[in-house]
Design an enzyme around this catalytic site. Structure first.
Site, short mmCIF file in Angstrom:
data_model
loop_
_atom_site.label_atom_id
_atom_site.label_comp_id
_atom_site.label_asym_id
_atom_site.label_seq_id
_atom_site.Cartn_x
_atom_site.Cartn_y
_atom_site.Cartn_z
N LYS A 37 0.84 -1.20 0.00
CA LYS A 37 0.00 0.00 0.00
C LYS A 37 0.88 1.25 0.00
O LYS A 37 1.90 1.31 0.70
CB LYS A 37 -0.90 -0.03 1.24
CG LYS A 37 -1.82 1.17 1.39
CD LYS A 37 -2.60 1.04 2.71
CE LYS A 37 -3.52 2.22 2.95
NZ LYS A 37 -4.20 2.13 4.26
N SER A 61 -9.05 1.56 3.55
CA SER A 61 -8.16 2.29 2.68
C SER A 61 -7.16 1.43 1.91
O SER A 61 -6.45 1.95 1.05
CB SER A 61 -7.39 3.33 3.50
OG SER A 61 -6.62 2.72 4.53
N SER A 86 -9.39 -0.88 7.53
CA SER A 86 -8.71 -0.71 6.25
C SER A 86 -7.97 -1.90 5.67
O SER A 86 -7.56 -1.85 4.52
CB SER A 86 -7.75 0.48 6.32
OG SER A 86 -8.44 1.65 6.62
#
Length: 465
Positions: A77, A152, A176
């Protein structure tokens, strides 16, 4: 090849049945073929990855000692620092930002022999439940491109589900890694707070709520990554656990485990298909020899975890976002704008919220005196269409923030929680369930997840892209 899990890929490399170069190239080819539909990858480091793969291949030929992930590609990420590879945090404000040092979690996977292949998309500054931003756009769900993969860590979940990567790193402040895993049908673990250092992640605040977590297509991959990622790094003050890591995580417990399961009240309202999937999972555990029964946790019914989360993270996040965006107001997307526009939290509200979290911790502690694990939903609905601001569940209209209802309590309290698929909606979308246990009992969570995976009718399903 791209849909074999990381453990199998590492075994094939060690057995010389596939070379790291072939493995990395296969994933590059998959990214080039599929990612234009997904927009999950924001930076592909193909040449560097192939160079590392060639070095890994030479190590195999020499008979060197190999790490547990030797030659296996992984993705990260874009909120986690990667040395000499852009880490842009989902914002044009950080366009072209290149760290000099890997985040601790990235460094640990690389030390185990894994090869960084790509960075994945995220919402602006990681603070949203849908993955989109002004710099790298919006990511689509590989099961239905008109739907979100969540946030996220949505770029990471979409990449793994679609076979662009076998293993990845996400981060979780309220939902997330687990929510995106549920939306895309993969596995993700938010370990006990402090088990995995968050060093090299941005935003750093509120550090007591942020977790870095592994994401993969199998429980055994998540268990392997967890073992590699856990432990103090001497930098993150929360990563200083006095409890020894159970290196046999996922192994058979010596006693018959007691599992309580819960949908409503406490996590409602919930889509009937999600509720039915949790009930089916409870039945599967019962058939597998666990003591399983429906339960209630009064603290969850009395305390609004989403409200606590907003009051606790706001006073810390807002100044950080204000500093990061100063002088760049033309480059702010809606998520940063929402943070900046939020009303200030009064001290008395902040203190009251902190005290409520302590009561919530006490409620869970009481539950785990009597039970070894809790089974519950991850999200109240399967993956939603892009841009949805409201949900209607059981005749009730709730805001999109309700998606956090069953995940945020475990960030507030720091409990371990794993998300995995166990069902499918009428529309063909994955439905996930969440398994939690007492603090530092990741071995229990992983054991239960492995048992469920073994009897799951949906294990191994993949999107047709």
């Amino acid at each position: 090849m791209p849909f074999e899990d990381a453990t199998e890929q590492a075994a094939q490399v060690a057995a010389k049945s596939i070379s790291p170069v072939e493995l990395v190239q296969a994933h590059i080819d998959r990214i080039e073929a599929v990612d234009p539909q997904l927009n999950a990858v924001v930076t592909l480091v193909a040449e560097r990855a192939l160079a590392e793969a060639r070095a890994a291949e030479q190590a195999v030929r020499r008979g060197d000692d190999l790490g547990p992930l030797h030659g296996v590609p992984f993705t990260v990420k874009d909120s986690l620092d990667t040395a000499e590879v852009p880490t842009q945090r989902g914002s044009p404000i950080f366009r072209g930002r290149i760290p000099t040092v890997d985040a601790t979690s990235v460094a640990r996977l690389r030390h185990a022999g894994a090869i960084l292949l790509a960075k994945t998309n995220l919402p602006e500054f990681s603070y949203a439940i849908e993955t989109e931003n002004l710099l790298t756009g919006r990511t689509n769900n590989p099961w239905d491109l008109s739907r979100t993969p969540g946030g996220s860590s949505g770029g990471e979940s979409a990449a793994i589900a679609a076979g662009l990567s076998p293993l990845g790193l996400g981060s979780d402040v309220a939902i997330s890694v687990r929510g995106p895993a549920a939306h895309t049908g993969i596995v993700a673990l938010k370990a006990t707070h402090g088990r995995i250092p968050t060093t090299g992640h941005w935003p750093e605040v509120p550090r007591r709520l942020w977790h870095v977590g592994p994401m993969a297509r199998s429980v055994r991959d998540v268990a392997l990554a967890y073992r590699l990622l856990s432990g103090p790094d001497g930098i993150d003050g929360y990563a200083n656990s006095p409890v020894e890591l159970d290196l046999g995580c996922g192994s058979e417990p010596t006693n018959r485990l007691r599992v309580g399961w819960l949908v409503e009240p406490g996590f409602g309202p919930i889509d009937p298909e999600v509720a039915a999937t949790v009930a089916d999972t409870a039945s599967a555990l019962s058939s597998a020899g666990f003591d399983v029964e429906p339960i209630r946790i009064p603290a969850l019914e009395e305390i609004d975890g989403i409200d606590l989360y907003l009051k606790l993270q706001g006073p810390e996040v807002k100044p950080v976002v204000a500093e990061a965006t100063a002088g760049h107001h033309d480059q702010i997307f809606k998520y940063a704008a929402r943070i900046l526009a939020a009303p200030d939290v009064e001290l008395r509200e902040y203190v009251a919220a902190s005290q409520a979290v302590e009561r919530l911790r006490g409620g869970f502690a009481d539950f785990f005196r009597r039970y070894d694990a809790l089974l519950c939903p991850v999200t109240p609905v399967p993956a939603t269409p892009h841009g949805l601001s409201e949900l209607v569940l059981e005749g009730q209209s709730v805001t999109a923030r309700h998606i956090l209802r069953a995940t945020v309590p475990f960030n507030l309290t720091g409990l371990p929680a794993l998300s995995m698929r166990f069902g499918t909606s009428r529309e063909g979308l994955p439905i996930g369930v969440q398994i939690t246990s007492r603090w530092f009992a990741e071995s229990t969570v992983l054991h239960i997840a492995a048992q469920l995976e073994a009897v799951s009718a949906v294990a191994g399903l993949r999107p047709q892209l």
